[in-house]
Design a protein around this motif. Structure first.
Motif, PDB file in Angstrom:
ATOM      1  N   ARG A 119      42.433  45.768  38.074  1.00  0.00           N
ATOM      2  CA  ARG A 119      41.722  44.677  38.324  1.00  0.00           C
ATOM      3  C   ARG A 119      41.202  43.671  36.735  1.00  0.00           C
ATOM      4  NH1 ARG A 119      38.325  44.906  42.400  1.00  0.00           N
ATOM      5  NH2 ARG A 119      40.157  45.180  43.143  1.00  0.00           N
ATOM      6  N   GLU A 120      40.878  44.347  35.934  1.00  0.00           N
ATOM      7  CA  GLU A 120      40.790  43.373  34.609  1.00  0.00           C
ATOM      8  C   GLU A 120      42.304  42.720  34.830  1.00  0.00           C
ATOM      9  OE1 GLU A 120      40.141  46.327  31.328  1.00  0.00           O
ATOM     10  OE2 GLU A 120      37.999  47.182  31.770  1.00  0.00           O
ATOM     11  N   TYR A 121      43.597  43.403  34.387  1.00  0.00           N
ATOM     12  CA  TYR A 121      44.521  42.433  34.249  1.00  0.00           C
ATOM     13  C   TYR A 121      44.923  41.290  35.541  1.00  0.00           C
ATOM     14  CZ  TYR A 121      46.645  45.814  30.849  1.00  0.00           C
ATOM     15  OH  TYR A 121      46.827  46.375  30.110  1.00  0.00           O
ATOM     16  N   GLU A 122      44.310  41.747  36.716  1.00  0.00           N
ATOM     17  CA  GLU A 122      43.864  40.768  37.376  1.00  0.00           C
ATOM     18  C   GLU A 122      43.296  39.228  37.442  1.00  0.00           C
ATOM     19  OE1 GLU A 122      44.876  43.941  41.152  1.00  0.00           O
ATOM     20  OE2 GLU A 122      42.160  43.148  41.476  1.00  0.00           O
ATOM     21  N   VAL A 123      41.730  39.942  37.080  1.00  0.00           N
ATOM     22  CA  VAL A 123      40.865  38.920  36.547  1.00  0.00           C
ATOM     23  C   VAL A 123      42.075  37.956  35.071  1.00  0.00           C
ATOM     24  CG1 VAL A 123      38.829  38.261  35.604  1.00  0.00           C
ATOM     25  CG2 VAL A 123      38.714  40.238  37.203  1.00  0.00           C
ATOM     26  N   SER A 124      42.479  38.531  34.867  1.00  0.00           N
ATOM     27  CA  SER A 124      42.227  37.373  33.082  1.00  0.00           C
ATOM     28  C   SER A 124      43.712  36.947  33.934  1.00  0.00           C
ATOM     29  CB  SER A 124      43.490  38.570  32.279  1.00  0.00           C
ATOM     30  OG  SER A 124      42.709  39.852  31.280  1.00  0.00           O
ATOM     31  N   LEU A 125      44.358  37.395  34.958  1.00  0.00           N
ATOM     32  CA  LEU A 125      45.318  36.561  35.515  1.00  0.00           C
ATOM     33  C   LEU A 125      45.341  35.579  35.983  1.00  0.00           C
ATOM     34  CD1 LEU A 125      48.878  35.811  36.159  1.00  0.00           C
ATOM     35  CD2 LEU A 125      48.451  37.734  37.780  1.00  0.00           C
ATOM     36  N   GLU A 126      44.273  35.815  37.098  1.00  0.00           N
ATOM     37  CA  GLU A 126      43.211  34.542  37.464  1.00  0.00           C
ATOM     38  C   GLU A 126      42.839  32.888  37.008  1.00  0.00           C
ATOM     39  OE1 GLU A 126      40.733  36.086  40.030  1.00  0.00           O
ATOM     40  OE2 GLU A 126      41.913  37.532  41.633  1.00  0.00           O
ATOM     41  N   LYS A 127      42.307  33.788  35.431  1.00  0.00           N
ATOM     42  CA  LYS A 127      41.916  32.658  34.271  1.00  0.00           C
ATOM     43  C   LYS A 127      42.843  32.205  33.960  1.00  0.00           C
ATOM     44  CE  LYS A 127      37.121  35.545  33.541  1.00  0.00           C
ATOM     45  NZ  LYS A 127      37.016  36.309  32.024  1.00  0.00           N
ATOM     46  N   LEU A 128      43.907  32.776  33.571  1.00  0.00           N
ATOM     47  CA  LEU A 128      44.866  32.718  32.920  1.00  0.00           C
ATOM     48  C   LEU A 128      45.903  31.174  33.656  1.00  0.00           C
ATOM     49  CD1 LEU A 128      46.764  34.552  30.944  1.00  0.00           C
ATOM     50  CD2 LEU A 128      45.617  33.553  29.729  1.00  0.00           C
ATOM     51  N   THR A 129      45.587  31.559  35.146  1.00  0.00           N
ATOM     52  CA  THR A 129      45.840  30.806  36.246  1.00  0.00           C
ATOM     53  C   THR A 129      45.557  29.387  36.291  1.00  0.00           C
ATOM     54  OG1 THR A 129      47.244  32.786  37.546  1.00  0.00           O
ATOM     55  CG2 THR A 129      47.069  30.896  38.544  1.00  0.00           C
ATOM     56  N   LYS A 130      44.315  29.207  36.000  1.00  0.00           N
ATOM     57  CA  LYS A 130      42.924  28.531  36.638  1.00  0.00           C
ATOM     58  C   LYS A 130      43.191  27.837  35.591  1.00  0.00           C
ATOM     59  CE  LYS A 130      38.144  27.359  37.053  1.00  0.00           C
ATOM     60  NZ  LYS A 130      37.639  26.988  37.145  1.00  0.00           N
ATOM     61  N   LYS A 131      43.680  28.118  34.112  1.00  0.00           N
ATOM     62  CA  LYS A 131      43.436  27.083  33.025  1.00  0.00           C
ATOM     63  C   LYS A 131      45.185  26.340  33.569  1.00  0.00           C
ATOM     64  CE  LYS A 131      40.374  29.201  29.509  1.00  0.00           C
ATOM     65  NZ  LYS A 131      40.702  30.458  28.255  1.00  0.00           N
ATOM     66  N   LEU A 132      45.605  26.930  33.563  1.00  0.00           N
ATOM     67  CA  LEU A 132      47.590  26.310  33.147  1.00  0.00           C
ATOM     68  C   LEU A 132      47.740  25.038  34.210  1.00  0.00           C
ATOM     69  CD1 LEU A 132      50.249  26.538  32.111  1.00  0.00           C
ATOM     70  CD2 LEU A 132      50.534  28.289  34.130  1.00  0.00           C
TER      71      LEU A 132
END
Length: 190
Positions: free
Chosen positions: A126-139
């Motif tokens: 879940r922590e990885y998914e949240v980080s991925l979502e944040k990075l995807t949004k930033k990108l």
């Protein structure tokens, strides 16, 4: 408490046995369900760390319910229980992202380590998914800003630095995130 757990099995005795084993190890059983539909509803309500679910149940089986629960992020992890070890269910469990698979009858010495590992793995995932979502949004925001800068450079005959400064100034003056300002330029250009 070591983790919040939902137990799903159509046999009340099995649920009671599993609850007893878990509570003896200081886990918090937040809900129980007797079929897959109930499982989805209680997981939606409680968002447990772990669901321990029988595969063979009336109305909606454990595999289908698990797929929905994990897809909607209603729980961090799921351990499936079954009386049989057939390859087809194991393959589906792997495909759906199930964290563990136990054959009945359940023994405390195999349940407790499986629960501990599944909760830890589910939490980390879940922590990885949240980080991925944040990075995807930033990108995507970065791409939007770059596109807006290009539009401003052409329309306003500005350098890249000037276009970016204009976006920043508008963002500050309007008290609005720069990505929202950039989106206005991109949308108006489409």
């Amino acid at each position: 408490m070591n983790g919040r757990i939902v137990i799903v099995d159509d046999e009340p005795i099995t649920r009671m046995d599993i609850r007893g084993m878990l509570e003896a190890e200081n886990y918090n059983v937040v809900a129980e369900a007797a079929d897959g539909i109930e499982a989805i509803e209680v997981c939606k309500q409680h968002h447990p760390d772990l669901v321990i679910m029988d595969i063979s149940m009336p109305l909606l089986d454990g595999l289908k319910a698990s797929k929905k629960i994990l897809a909607e992020k209603y729980a961090k992890a799921i351990i499936l229980l079954t009386a049989y070890s057939d390859k087809e269910n194991i393959e589906k469990a792997k495909k759906y992202g199930i964290s563990g698979y136990l054959i009945k009858p359940i023994m405390e010495k195999s349940l407790t380590p499986m629960v501990e590992v599944a909760i830890a793995t589910g939490t980390k995932t879940r922590e990885y998914e949240v980080s991925l979502e944040k990075l995807t949004k930033k990108l995507s925001e970065r791409k939007l800003i770059e596109k807006a800068k290009g539009i401003i450079m052409i329309e306003q005959n500005m350098s890249e630095d000037q276009a970016y400064q204009l976006l920043r100034d508008l963002s500050m003056n309007k008290r609005c995130p720069i990505a929202e300002i950039a989106e206005m330029f991109v949308v108006s250009d489409d």
